[in-house]
Design a protein around this motif. Structure first.
Motif, short mmCIF file in Angstrom:
data_model
loop_
_atom_site.label_atom_id
_atom_site.label_comp_id
_atom_site.label_asym_id
_atom_site.label_seq_id
_atom_site.Cartn_x
_atom_site.Cartn_y
_atom_site.Cartn_z
N TRP A 102 0.84 -1.20 0.00
CA TRP A 102 0.00 0.00 0.00
C TRP A 102 0.87 1.25 0.00
O TRP A 102 1.89 1.32 0.68
N PHE A 103 0.48 2.23 -0.75
CA PHE A 103 1.14 3.52 -0.71
C PHE A 103 0.19 4.58 -1.22
O PHE A 103 -0.79 4.30 -1.88
N VAL A 104 0.49 5.81 -0.90
CA VAL A 104 -0.29 6.94 -1.37
C VAL A 104 0.66 7.85 -2.12
O VAL A 104 1.72 8.21 -1.62
N ASP A 105 0.28 8.21 -3.31
CA ASP A 105 1.09 9.11 -4.12
C ASP A 105 0.34 10.43 -4.25
O ASP A 105 -0.70 10.50 -4.88
N ALA A 106 0.86 11.46 -3.63
CA ALA A 106 0.21 12.76 -3.68
C ALA A 106 1.01 13.74 -4.52
O ALA A 106 1.00 14.94 -4.29
N THR A 107 1.72 13.23 -5.48
CA THR A 107 2.53 14.07 -6.34
C THR A 107 1.64 14.91 -7.24
O THR A 107 0.69 14.41 -7.83
N ILE A 108 1.97 16.18 -7.35
CA ILE A 108 1.24 17.06 -8.26
C ILE A 108 2.25 17.69 -9.18
O ILE A 108 3.21 18.33 -8.74
N ASN A 109 2.05 17.50 -10.45
CA ASN A 109 2.91 18.12 -11.45
C ASN A 109 2.05 19.02 -12.31
O ASN A 109 1.18 18.55 -13.02
N ARG A 110 2.31 20.30 -12.23
CA ARG A 110 1.56 21.23 -13.05
C ARG A 110 2.25 21.40 -14.39
O ARG A 110 3.45 21.59 -14.48
N ALA A 111 1.44 21.35 -15.41
CA ALA A 111 1.97 21.56 -16.76
C ALA A 111 1.87 23.04 -17.10
O ALA A 111 1.03 23.76 -16.57
N HIS A 112 2.73 23.48 -17.98
CA HIS A 112 2.68 24.85 -18.45
C HIS A 112 1.42 25.04 -19.27
O HIS A 112 0.90 24.09 -19.85
N LYS A 113 0.90 26.26 -19.32
CA LYS A 113 -0.32 26.53 -20.07
C LYS A 113 -0.23 26.05 -21.52
O LYS A 113 -1.19 25.54 -22.07
N ALA A 114 0.95 26.22 -22.12
CA ALA A 114 1.11 25.82 -23.51
C ALA A 114 0.95 24.30 -23.68
O ALA A 114 0.53 23.84 -24.73
N ALA A 115 1.24 23.56 -22.64
CA ALA A 115 1.11 22.10 -22.71
C ALA A 115 -0.35 21.68 -22.81
O ALA A 115 -0.66 20.61 -23.29
N ALA A 116 -1.23 22.55 -22.36
CA ALA A 116 -2.66 22.24 -22.41
C ALA A 116 -3.31 22.78 -23.68
O ALA A 116 -4.51 22.73 -23.84
N GLY A 117 -2.51 23.35 -24.57
CA GLY A 117 -3.05 23.84 -25.83
C GLY A 117 -3.37 25.32 -25.84
O GLY A 117 -3.97 25.82 -26.78
N ALA A 118 -2.98 26.03 -24.79
CA ALA A 118 -3.24 27.47 -24.76
C ALA A 118 -2.39 28.18 -25.80
O ALA A 118 -1.26 27.78 -26.08
N LYS A 119 -2.96 29.23 -26.37
CA LYS A 119 -2.23 29.98 -27.38
C LYS A 119 -1.18 30.85 -26.71
O LYS A 119 -1.39 31.39 -25.62
N LYS A 120 -0.04 30.97 -27.37
CA LYS A 120 1.02 31.81 -26.84
C LYS A 120 0.68 33.26 -27.10
O LYS A 120 0.13 33.62 -28.14
N LYS A 121 0.98 34.11 -26.12
CA LYS A 121 0.74 35.54 -26.29
C LYS A 121 1.89 36.15 -27.06
O LYS A 121 3.05 35.91 -26.77
N LYS A 122 1.55 36.97 -28.04
CA LYS A 122 2.59 37.61 -28.86
C LYS A 122 3.10 38.84 -28.13
O LYS A 122 2.38 39.51 -27.42
#
Length: 127
Positions: A102-122
């Motif tokens: 048994w174990f609990v993994d509470a790791t949180i890795n946030r992705a950059h906005k661009a990784a989620a498909g957000a448009k880059k600001k010019k």
């Protein structure tokens, strides 16, 4: 005795039935007899497993308000935690559960906005 899809078998009921609070009997004999705990628990399982709203509970389990009220009462009394503890202990005793795995993994890795498909600001430059 046959049971429905989400209902407890006799063996299952024997494993957990003792964890439910004992009903208080009225000495005056007045009032309606209460529904059996097993029937109400089967109704709770029907709701939890089906994902249906409480109001859609089949009539064979009793009024949805009664089943919901008992669910909330047992939840507040810690009944479901005791049932899970009993079942976990039984699985461990029967050799089906190894607590060393048994174990609990509470790791949180946030992705950059661009990784989620957000448009880059010019026009923005990095410092």
């Amino acid at each position: 005795m046959s049971h429905g899809r989400y209902e407890l078998s006799q063996r299952q009921w024997e494993l957990i039935g003792e964890e439910l609070p004992q009903p208080v009997s009225r000495e005056d004999g007045k009032g309606r007899p209460s529904r059996s705990d097993r029937e109400l628990l089967n109704g709770i399982f029907w709701i939890l497993c089906s994902g249906s709203p409480w109001r859609d509970l089949p009539d064979k389990y009793g009024p949805w308000q009664t089943v919901y009220d008992r669910f909330r009462k047992w939840q507040g009394l810690g009944v479901f935690e005791r049932i899970l503890s009993r079942l976990r202990l039984r699985l461990q005793q029967d050799g089906y559960l190894d607590l060393n795995t048994w174990f609990v993994d509470a790791t949180i890795n946030r992705a950059h906005k661009a990784a989620a498909g957000a448009k880059k600001k010019k026009g923005l430059t990095r410092p």
